[in-house]
Motif scaffolding. Structure first.
Motif, PDB file in Angstrom:
ATOM      1  N   PHE A 101      -4.267  -4.160  -4.428  1.00  0.00           N
ATOM      2  CA  PHE A 101      -3.597  -4.727  -5.451  1.00  0.00           C
ATOM      3  C   PHE A 101      -2.760  -3.902  -6.138  1.00  0.00           C
ATOM      4  N   PHE A 102      -3.235  -2.672  -6.439  1.00  0.00           N
ATOM      5  CA  PHE A 102      -2.585  -1.661  -7.340  1.00  0.00           C
ATOM      6  C   PHE A 102      -1.406  -0.949  -6.383  1.00  0.00           C
ATOM      7  N   LEU A 103      -2.165  -0.605  -5.107  1.00  0.00           N
ATOM      8  CA  LEU A 103      -1.224   0.266  -4.246  1.00  0.00           C
ATOM      9  C   LEU A 103      -0.062  -0.589  -3.699  1.00  0.00           C
ATOM     10  N   VAL A 104      -0.196  -2.101  -3.548  1.00  0.00           N
ATOM     11  CA  VAL A 104       1.103  -2.870  -3.133  1.00  0.00           C
ATOM     12  C   VAL A 104       2.073  -2.776  -4.397  1.00  0.00           C
ATOM     13  N   ARG A 105       1.752  -2.778  -5.461  1.00  0.00           N
ATOM     14  CA  ARG A 105       2.518  -2.831  -6.840  1.00  0.00           C
ATOM     15  C   ARG A 105       3.140  -1.559  -7.184  1.00  0.00           C
ATOM     16  N   ALA A 106       2.411  -0.534  -6.517  1.00  0.00           N
ATOM     17  CA  ALA A 106       3.026   0.780  -6.607  1.00  0.00           C
ATOM     18  C   ALA A 106       4.014   1.214  -5.434  1.00  0.00           C
ATOM     19  N   GLU A 107       3.806   0.103  -4.824  1.00  0.00           N
ATOM     20  CA  GLU A 107       4.838   0.381  -3.326  1.00  0.00           C
ATOM     21  C   GLU A 107       4.269   1.587  -2.518  1.00  0.00           C
ATOM     22  N   ARG A 108       3.020   1.817  -2.523  1.00  0.00           N
ATOM     23  CA  ARG A 108       2.529   2.780  -1.595  1.00  0.00           C
ATOM     24  C   ARG A 108       1.855   2.185  -0.353  1.00  0.00           C
ATOM     25  N   TRP A 109       2.929   1.905   0.479  1.00  0.00           N
ATOM     26  CA  TRP A 109       2.734   0.799   1.637  1.00  0.00           C
ATOM     27  C   TRP A 109       1.672   1.440   2.518  1.00  0.00           C
ATOM     28  N   PRO A 110       1.648   2.700   3.239  1.00  0.00           N
ATOM     29  CA  PRO A 110       0.629   3.087   4.085  1.00  0.00           C
ATOM     30  C   PRO A 110      -0.905   3.040   3.589  1.00  0.00           C
ATOM     31  N   GLU A 111      -1.041   3.680   2.165  1.00  0.00           N
ATOM     32  CA  GLU A 111      -2.067   3.599   1.770  1.00  0.00           C
ATOM     33  C   GLU A 111      -2.677   2.066   1.571  1.00  0.00           C
ATOM     34  N   ALA A 112      -1.844   1.290   1.193  1.00  0.00           N
ATOM     35  CA  ALA A 112      -2.113  -0.303   0.892  1.00  0.00           C
ATOM     36  C   ALA A 112      -2.505  -0.887   2.359  1.00  0.00           C
ATOM     37  N   MET A 113      -1.753  -0.374   3.517  1.00  0.00           N
ATOM     38  CA  MET A 113      -2.301  -1.024   4.813  1.00  0.00           C
ATOM     39  C   MET A 113      -3.832  -0.259   5.301  1.00  0.00           C
ATOM     40  N   ASP A 114      -3.912   0.914   4.726  1.00  0.00           N
ATOM     41  CA  ASP A 114      -5.219   1.491   4.997  1.00  0.00           C
ATOM     42  C   ASP A 114      -6.567   0.460   4.388  1.00  0.00           C
ATOM     43  N   GLN A 115      -6.075   0.131   3.106  1.00  0.00           N
ATOM     44  CA  GLN A 115      -7.335  -0.543   2.648  1.00  0.00           C
ATOM     45  C   GLN A 115      -7.325  -2.070   3.391  1.00  0.00           C
ATOM     46  N   LEU A 116      -6.071  -2.448   3.685  1.00  0.00           N
ATOM     47  CA  LEU A 116      -6.099  -3.784   4.382  1.00  0.00           C
ATOM     48  C   LEU A 116      -7.159  -3.602   5.725  1.00  0.00           C
ATOM     49  N   ALA A 117      -7.007  -2.660   6.342  1.00  0.00           N
ATOM     50  CA  ALA A 117      -7.710  -2.429   7.680  1.00  0.00           C
ATOM     51  C   ALA A 117      -9.138  -2.536   7.298  1.00  0.00           C
TER      52      ALA A 117
END
Length: 372
Positions: A312-328
């Motif tokens: 939630f926070f990484l998406v809103r901070a536009e930290r895309w690679p880290e957000a994708m890591d959590q999604l994985a």
């Protein structure tokens, strides 16, 4: 009224038009600016929205198998056996008690019973009647009552107080059956918050929890609510509680992520500053949670909770690679904050997932380069 409409227009401009325009400029020559369709999301191996599991934050095959069996047969004994084999201090016991109580509450809500109809969740009533000395059944019953109070009535009303007082009594009975089990005390933290217990009384209860499980993440999450601004504390007290717990957390403990939960509990209802999610307070809390997720046991039952909030926070901070890591790590299960606060948790999760994919691709990412 004119000022209100002006504020609404500013919000729309800040959150809809400007981000869209910036994505279009930044994505020129690198990828599509629009949100991805289902096929592009599926290219990453993500689960279709209609198949997302809203019951749990992450996989617990034993629990899900038993839940399916209990709800199919209305026989409580598989649930009793599973809890009897789950160690008292294990975070999984707290989650399993919550899950069984939630399943019974959901069944009762769907089938409240009548003259010619048996109410839903009857298996829990039979469990308590046939095995009154079963500590697992007593804990599930206490959690069931607490959930019923939150689900069916409003804090401060007579109905809420009556049910929550009954839940507190059930917590005491469960605690007597298993003196070393922190779960009844964790359930009582929720009841104490709802009933507005005075601070000295709450702090005494909290010490009872710490005596049994000093590093229990679920217990800290339950206690954090009491200290939040919307309940009986303040933003400063909640932050202090979370940061103190994180500071004394042993290596590998997810307590280092607690400040991020404190930040989430105090998010502004309307945020007119787009840089909020890149602010020092939020960034520091995210870094603590990322460190906790990196060093925790891969099978820690609470790890999925932390990863969902990080997404939630990484998406809103536009930290895309880290957000994708959590999604994985968490895709497929959505029974966690913040999604469960939505009327449609799967849709809320899928919307953030689509934003993560779109931002990742606009930055030049592709399924082949998905971080793992």
């Amino acid at each position: 009224m004119a000022i209100l409409w002006l504020l609404v227009a500013l919000v729309l401009l800040s959150f809809v038009l400007l981000p869209a325009l910036r994505r279009r400029r930044g994505a020129a020559g690198r990828g599509p600016a629009a949100l991805p369709d289902g096929a592009r999301v599926a290219a990453y191996g993500f689960v279709p929205e209609q198949e997302l599991d809203v019951r749990m934050p992450g996989p617990d095959k034993d629990l899900l198998d038993v839940l399916d069996l209990v709800q199919c047969t209305q026989d409580y004994r598989p649930a009793a056996q599973l809890l009897a084999g789950t160690p008292a201090q294990d975070e999984a016991r707290w989650q399993r008690v919550q899950a069984f109580a939630g399943a019974a509450a959901l069944e009762l809500g769907q089938r409240p019973g009548g003259v010619h109809e048996t109410p839903g969740g009857q298996w829990l009533r039979v469990w308590r009647a046939e095995r009154p000395k079963d500590a697992g059944g007593a804990a599930v019953h206490a959690e069931f009552l607490a959930q019923q109070a939150w689900r069916t009535s409003t804090p401060g009303t007579d109905d809420f107080r009556i049910i929550m007082e009954e839940a507190r009594q059930a917590c005491g009975e469960a605690a007597l059956l298993a003196p070393g089990d922190p779960v009844p005390y964790i359930v009582e933290l929720s009841a104490a918050r709802g009933l507005g217990c005075p601070r000295p009384e709450f702090e005494k209860l909290w010490l009872d929890v710490l005596d049994r499980a000093p590093h229990h993440m679920g217990a800290h999450l339950a206690a954090l609510h009491y200290w939040c601004e919307k309940w009986h504390g303040s933003r400063e007290e909640a932050y202090a509680f979370a940061e103190s717990a994180a500071a004394r957390a042993p290596e590998g403990s997810l307590l280092a992520a607690l400040p991020l939960f404190a930040v989430f509990e105090h998010l502004p209802e309307v945020n007119l500053v787009r840089s909020f999610y890149q602010s020092e307070v939020v960034t520091r809390a995210m870094q603590g949670a990322l460190h906790a997720a990196h060093t925790a046991r891969p099978d820690d039952p609470v790890l999925a909770h932390v990863r969902h909030l990080l997404l939630f926070f990484l998406v809103r901070a536009e930290r895309w690679p880290e957000a994708m890591d959590q999604l994985a790590h968490v895709d497929g299960h959505v029974g966690a904050l913040p999604w469960i606060l939505s009327a449609d948790p799967a849709a809320a999760f899928a919307a953030h997932r689509a934003l993560a994919v779109a931002g990742y691709e606009a930055a030049g990412g592709s399924p082949a380069g998905l971080p793992g």
